[in-house]
Design an enzyme around this catalytic site. Structure first.
Site, PDB file in Angstrom:
ATOM      1  N   GLY A   1       3.104   0.954   5.440  1.00  0.00           N
ATOM      2  CA  GLY A   1       4.096   1.706   6.200  1.00  0.00           C
ATOM      3  C   GLY A   1       3.702   1.958   7.639  1.00  0.00           C
TER       4      GLY A   1
ATOM      5  N   CYS B   1     -10.871   2.532   9.228  1.00  0.00           N
ATOM      6  CA  CYS B   1     -10.250   2.512   7.904  1.00  0.00           C
ATOM      7  C   CYS B   1      -9.302   1.327   7.763  1.00  0.00           C
ATOM      8  CB  CYS B   1      -9.504   3.821   7.655  1.00  0.00           C
ATOM      9  SG  CYS B   1      -8.854   3.974   5.976  1.00  0.00           S
TER      10      CYS B   1
ATOM     11  N   LEU C   1       0.850  -1.191   0.000  1.00  0.00           N
ATOM     12  CA  LEU C   1       0.000   0.000   0.000  1.00  0.00           C
ATOM     13  C   LEU C   1       0.884   1.239   0.000  1.00  0.00           C
ATOM     14  CD1 LEU C   1      -2.747  -1.079   2.555  1.00  0.00           C
ATOM     15  CD2 LEU C   1      -3.059  -0.641   0.115  1.00  0.00           C
ATOM     16  N   LEU C   2       0.707   2.078  -1.011  1.00  0.00           N
ATOM     17  CA  LEU C   2       1.535   3.267  -1.173  1.00  0.00           C
ATOM     18  C   LEU C   2       0.637   4.499  -1.126  1.00  0.00           C
ATOM     19  CD1 LEU C   2       4.602   3.309  -1.609  1.00  0.00           C
ATOM     20  CD2 LEU C   2       4.187   3.709  -4.031  1.00  0.00           C
ATOM     21  N   SER C   3       0.930   5.412  -0.201  1.00  0.00           N
ATOM     22  CA  SER C   3       0.087   6.600  -0.035  1.00  0.00           C
ATOM     23  C   SER C   3       0.695   7.852  -0.642  1.00  0.00           C
ATOM     24  CB  SER C   3      -0.152   6.853   1.460  1.00  0.00           C
ATOM     25  OG  SER C   3       1.065   7.214   2.095  1.00  0.00           O
TER      26      SER C   3
ATOM     27  N   CYS D   1      -8.075  12.551   5.657  1.00  0.00           N
ATOM     28  CA  CYS D   1      -7.918  13.086   4.305  1.00  0.00           C
ATOM     29  C   CYS D   1      -9.236  13.488   3.664  1.00  0.00           C
ATOM     30  CB  CYS D   1      -7.203  12.070   3.422  1.00  0.00           C
ATOM     31  SG  CYS D   1      -6.921  12.667   1.737  1.00  0.00           S
TER      32      CYS D   1
END
Length: 332
Positions: free
Chosen positions: A203, A179, A85-87, A279
């Site tokens: 992360g 979430c 998972l990349l934010s 967000c």
């Protein structure tokens, strides 16, 4: 339920530091009405990466020697297929480099969970497009494919609407817990369930200890190497089924070391500040967002010990700011 709640509070009590060694996942929050997809693949869309070859050398001796001391939480020595998972933030961007060095084959995924509310300048308040550009740049740098997973509807149904309803009932749910449980490691895992990944990595500052039997053994959630940034509380509702599929490469590394690694690895977002807040709200106040969906009531604040009048409050603001505050403040 009460016993489980007390157990969790005891584990995190500062008065009981010896109890902080580890804890098993507690499913305190029932996933009632959880909405999942019956057609996982429809949620994904590919992002064009400029090259399948890394833009930098991944075989630098000095860099590899540096990484070697940080991969103990990346399951080194076992080549696995890992969905990362990349934010667009620094933490999640360091994770694929650690996993690559540990010998895994990685594919990055960016979760698109924003939704539209008719607030002025809403889109500029939550820079998801900027996040995605950073994620693309990181993947281009190391030659990792990137896909976008669209979970807007799932996020609304499983997180946002649940939060609104809980506030309507006078309770204060934690958006991050929801979430993680329902989206990042819930709907997302469902969306990629047919793609053959062995693990999902992120992360987060936490550790998962897997038993020697990967297929059906018990996985244990443990505190990270950074007690200030530790995020195990926000992951404490994950089930065994979810934990067994997780890797947290940053779990053994203090936050300041992660920042230093980002600089040494020359990540495109190495100078980027950590994100704060929720967000999907952007710069909108949480109380304003909830009040938009629930009628706001006025109440008074009394000092518990004396009964003295302290002031008035909007009931939604009270729930958000005072729920975990000093016991001497009472709402009436």
């Amino acid at each position: 339920m009460a016993a489980a709640t007390l157990s969790l509070l005891n584990i995190f009590s500062i008065k009981n530091p010896n109890n902080l060694k580890y804890f098993y996942s507690l499913s305190l929050l029932p996933l009632k009405g959880l909405h999942l997809s019956n057609n996982p693949r429809k949620f994904t869309s590919s992002v064009t990466i400029s090259s399948t070859e890394p833009q930098i050398s991944l075989n630098s001796t000095s860099v590899n020697e540096e990484l070697e001391s940080y991969i103990s939480c990346s399951m080194p020595g076992k080549s696995r297929k890992v969905a990362v998972l990349l934010s667009g933030g620094v933490d999640s961007s360091v994770a694929p480099r650690l996993l690559h060095h540990a010998g895994h084959s990685c594919t990055a995924f960016y979760l698109k969970i924003w939704f539209q509310e008719d607030y002025e300048n809403f889109w500029s308040a939550c820079p998801w497009d900027e996040d995605l550009k950073y994620a693309e740049a990181v993947c281009n740098q190391i030659g990792v494919p990137l896909e976008v997973v669209h979970l807007t509807d799932e996020y609304w149904k499983n997180v946002v609407s649940y939060i609104i309803e809980e506030y309507r009932c006078g309770r204060t749910p934690n958006p991050d817990v929801l979430c993680n449980t329902r989206i990042k490691f819930g709907a997302f895992m469902d969306a990629i369930s047919t793609l053959g990944f062995d693990y999902v990595a992120s992360g987060h500052y936490a550790r998962v200890i897997h038993s020697s039997s990967e297929a059906n053994g018990t996985s244990r959630l443990e505190l990270s190497g950074d007690m200030v940034k530790d995020q195990t509380y926000f992951l404490s509702h994950l089930s065994q089924g979810q934990l067994r599929q997780l890797l947290f490469p940053l779990g053994c590394i203090p936050k300041d070391e992660v920042r230093k690694l980002a600089t040494k690895l020359e990540l495109p977002n190495k100078e980027r500040k950590d994100s704060q807040g929720i967000c999907f709200l952007g710069k909108i106040k949480f109380s304003e967002f909830v009040a938009r969906h629930i009628r706001e009531l006025e109440g008074i604040l009394l000092e518990a010990e004396t009964g003295n009048f302290l002031g008035k409050h909007g009931i939604l603001v009270l729930h958000h700011w005072y729920d975990t505050g000093p016991a001497s403040i009472v709402a009436a």
